[in-house]
Design a protein around this motif. Sequence first.
Motif, short mmCIF file in Angstrom:
data_model
loop_
_atom_site.label_atom_id
_atom_site.label_comp_id
_atom_site.label_asym_id
_atom_site.label_seq_id
_atom_site.Cartn_x
_atom_site.Cartn_y
_atom_site.Cartn_z
N MET B 1 19.14 -17.01 -3.56
CA MET B 1 19.07 -15.63 -3.72
C MET B 1 19.95 -15.16 -4.72
N THR B 2 19.52 -14.77 -6.08
CA THR B 2 20.34 -14.12 -6.93
C THR B 2 20.32 -12.59 -6.65
N PRO B 3 21.71 -11.92 -6.83
CA PRO B 3 21.53 -10.58 -6.45
C PRO B 3 20.59 -9.74 -7.11
N ASP B 4 20.19 -10.25 -8.34
CA ASP B 4 19.57 -9.11 -9.00
C ASP B 4 17.94 -9.47 -8.61
N ALA B 5 17.40 -10.34 -7.89
CA ALA B 5 16.18 -10.62 -7.63
C ALA B 5 15.64 -9.13 -6.69
N PRO B 6 14.44 -9.04 -6.98
CA PRO B 6 14.03 -7.94 -6.23
C PRO B 6 14.19 -7.86 -4.68
N LEU B 7 14.32 -6.59 -4.23
CA LEU B 7 14.63 -6.43 -2.71
C LEU B 7 13.07 -6.61 -1.96
N LEU B 8 12.18 -6.29 -2.53
CA LEU B 8 10.84 -5.96 -1.81
C LEU B 8 9.98 -6.50 -3.09
N GLN B 9 8.92 -7.42 -2.73
CA GLN B 9 7.93 -7.83 -3.63
C GLN B 9 6.67 -7.89 -3.05
N LEU B 10 5.62 -7.27 -3.63
CA LEU B 10 4.25 -7.11 -2.87
C LEU B 10 3.61 -8.01 -3.98
N SER B 11 2.55 -8.96 -3.65
CA SER B 11 1.77 -9.62 -4.28
C SER B 11 0.50 -9.59 -3.93
N SER B 12 -0.56 -9.16 -4.77
CA SER B 12 -1.73 -8.89 -4.40
C SER B 12 -2.06 -8.35 -2.98
N VAL B 13 -1.55 -7.35 -2.46
CA VAL B 13 -1.63 -7.01 -1.12
C VAL B 13 -3.07 -6.15 -1.03
N THR B 14 -3.77 -6.77 -0.04
CA THR B 14 -5.15 -6.03 0.04
C THR B 14 -5.35 -5.67 1.70
N LYS B 15 -5.90 -4.84 1.90
CA LYS B 15 -6.05 -4.12 3.36
C LYS B 15 -7.58 -3.75 3.33
N HIS B 16 -8.44 -4.16 4.04
CA HIS B 16 -9.85 -3.77 4.45
C HIS B 16 -9.84 -3.05 5.81
N TYR B 17 -10.61 -2.07 5.74
CA TYR B 17 -10.74 -1.46 7.14
C TYR B 17 -12.39 -1.52 7.28
N GLY B 18 -12.94 -2.54 7.72
CA GLY B 18 -14.45 -2.80 7.77
C GLY B 18 -14.77 -3.03 6.33
N GLY B 19 -15.64 -2.30 5.61
CA GLY B 19 -16.12 -2.75 4.43
C GLY B 19 -15.07 -1.74 3.23
N LEU B 20 -14.48 -1.16 3.88
CA LEU B 20 -13.49 -0.17 2.80
C LEU B 20 -12.28 -0.86 2.64
N ALA B 21 -12.07 -0.98 1.40
CA ALA B 21 -10.54 -1.48 0.78
C ALA B 21 -9.64 -0.32 0.61
N ALA B 22 -8.76 -0.16 1.78
CA ALA B 22 -7.62 0.84 1.57
C ALA B 22 -6.73 0.51 0.34
N LEU B 23 -6.49 -0.85 0.32
CA LEU B 23 -5.56 -1.31 -0.48
C LEU B 23 -6.26 -2.46 -1.16
N ASN B 24 -6.06 -2.34 -2.51
CA ASN B 24 -6.86 -3.67 -3.36
C ASN B 24 -5.76 -4.29 -4.22
N GLN B 25 -5.27 -5.40 -4.20
CA GLN B 25 -4.68 -6.08 -5.10
C GLN B 25 -3.43 -5.41 -5.40
N VAL B 26 -2.61 -4.83 -4.35
CA VAL B 26 -1.45 -4.09 -4.83
C VAL B 26 -0.33 -5.01 -5.13
N SER B 27 0.49 -4.97 -6.26
CA SER B 27 1.58 -5.69 -6.71
C SER B 27 2.58 -5.08 -7.26
N PHE B 28 3.62 -4.78 -6.94
CA PHE B 28 4.92 -4.28 -7.41
C PHE B 28 6.24 -4.71 -6.77
N GLU B 29 7.57 -4.53 -7.50
CA GLU B 29 8.52 -4.92 -6.95
C GLU B 29 9.56 -3.74 -6.80
#
Lengths: 307, 258
Positions: B1-29
Amino acid sequence: MLTQFLTDIWLVYRSVFEFALIGSALGLSIYITLRTGLLSLASAGFMSIGAYVGALLTIHLHTPLLVSVLAGALAAGVIGLLLGLPVLRLSGVYLAIATIGFGEVVRVFMLNIDNLAGRTITGGALGLNNIPRKTETWHLVLFVGLLIYLFVRIDRSRTGRAFDAIRQDHHVAASMGINVVQYRNLAFVLSALIAGAAGVFSAHLTYFVSPNEYGFNGAVRILTFAILGGYLIWLGPIVGAFILTFLPELLRFLGPYRPIVNGVVLILAIIYLPRGLVDPTFWRKVWRQRGKPPSPPPLETSSEAAP
Amino acid sequence: MTPDAPLLQLSSVTKHYGGLAALNQVSFEIARGDIMGLIGPNGAGKTTLLNVISGLAQETSGTVLFNGGDITSLPAHRIASLGIARTYQNIRLFNEMTVEQNLLLGRHTRTRSGMASSLLLLPRQRREERQLRDDTAALLQRMDMLARRDAIAGELAYGDQRRIEIIRALAADPLLLLLDEPSAGMNESETEQLGRFILDVRNQGVTILIIEHDMNLISQVCDQVVVLNFGEVISQGTPQQVQSDPLVIEAYLGQEED
C-alpha cells in the motif's frame, strides 16, 4: 402480635410469592428479546423443555436440583441456538408467528413421546407427576437476584448499548459496526437459558409438568408481564409479573369474574402507559412537573438552557 | 500500500432495483485527505451510492476497494469496523438516548470488553468504559458541544442534532466519513458554520465524501466533485470545472427545480 400477623400473611401468600418469582424470571426471559427488538413468544416452549429435562433427570437419575437446573437451562439454550439461526431472519409479527409455532411443536412433541420402547418418557397428556419438591423460596430469590445482577452488568457494557441500539434502529446499529445477527442470537439464547432454568424450578415447585401448561396461553401470559411492566429496563417485567400474579389472589372475592381483571388492567396499561408501568421517561416527566403549575411541555428546554 | 494510493476506489458499481438501474457503471476514486462532493438532481442515485459503500445495500455488480482491501460484499458492520462512518439524509440519532450514549455507540468498534467481562467485573472492562467516556467527552469538547452531553438526543435543536450525528460518526475514528446532505434544513449562516466544521474535521485527517445540494457549501469545502445523473457519472473535476460543464448545466436545467 405483629410477628404472628406477618407469619400468617407469609403462610398464605408464600406460594403466590414463589409463582411471582418464577413469573419474574420468565418475564425477564422475554424482556431480553424485546430489548433487541425481537417479538419472540418462544419462552413458554423453552420453559417446557427445561421443565421436562430437569424433571426426568431428577426422577430417573436422582440428580441434585442444581444439576437439573443447569441441564434444563442448557437443553433449552441449545435448542434456542438451533432455532435462532433460521427464525431470527424474520422480524415483527412473522417472528411471533414462527415462535408460536415452535411452542406448538414442543407441546405436541411432549404429548406424543409418552413412552418409548415400553419405558415411560413424558407421560403424554397426563404429564409427570411424581417430581420431588426441591425448589425452596430462597432458591428462587437467589435465581432472580442473579438475573438482576446479569442485567445490571449487561446494561453497563457495550453489549447492553448494542441491544438498545438494535431495538431503536438496526440499520444504523449495523453501520456503526454492531453485528446485529450475532447480538440477536445472543439475546435469544439468553432468553432460552433463563426460561429453561425457570421451567426446572417450576417443575420442582409444583411436583408436576404437563404439555398444556406451556402452550399458547403460557406464552401470552409471559408476554403480558413485559407489556404491563414495561420492557425498557429489567425492573419492568418483574413488576409486571408480581402484579399479574398477586392481583387474582387479592381479588378472590370477585369469584368467577377474576380473570377479567387481568385483561382490564392490561388494556388500561396499553392505552395509558404503552411503554409499560416502569417507563423511565414517563416517570422522569412526572418528577419534573411535580409541584409545578401546569406548564408548557418540558421538551424545549434543552436547546436554550445549556450554557 | 503506497500512501498516495486512493482511499476509496469504485469500479463499475451498478445497482439494479428490479428493472431500474439506480446506479450504472459508477467509477471514481477519492484520494486520502480529500473532500469529495457528490452532487446531482434528485433521484440520481446519490444516497444509493452511499448505501452501497457503507454496506446497507448490496451492489448488483462492480467492486469497491477501501484502504487497499475489497469491501464489495462485506456486511455493514464489517465495513464500519474497517473505518467507514456515515450520517443520514434524515437524521437518524437514537432519539431516546442521551448525546453521550449515542457517542458511546458510535465508538462501538473501538471497544472490546462485552457482557462476559462485565459480568466478571474485570478491571479491564471498567478501565475501558472509563476510557470510552473520557474519549467521548474529549471529542465533544473539541467540537464545542460538551454542554450537550447529557441532553436527550431527540430533544436537541435541529442544527445540534445534525452536528451530533456527525460527531457520533467521528467517534469511531473513521478514515472515511460519508455525509448525506448535512446542510438540509439549515439557513445560510448555519450552513457556513457547517462548512467550517467540515473543514475542521478534514484537518484532523478524515477523508470525506459529501452529498450536497448547496453549491456554495460545495465550493467552500470540496477539492473534487462527482456529478451523478440517472445513476451515471456525467462529470468530475474541481467545483469550478463541473459548474461550467455543459452536461451538468443541462442535467440541472433540463428538469424542474428541486
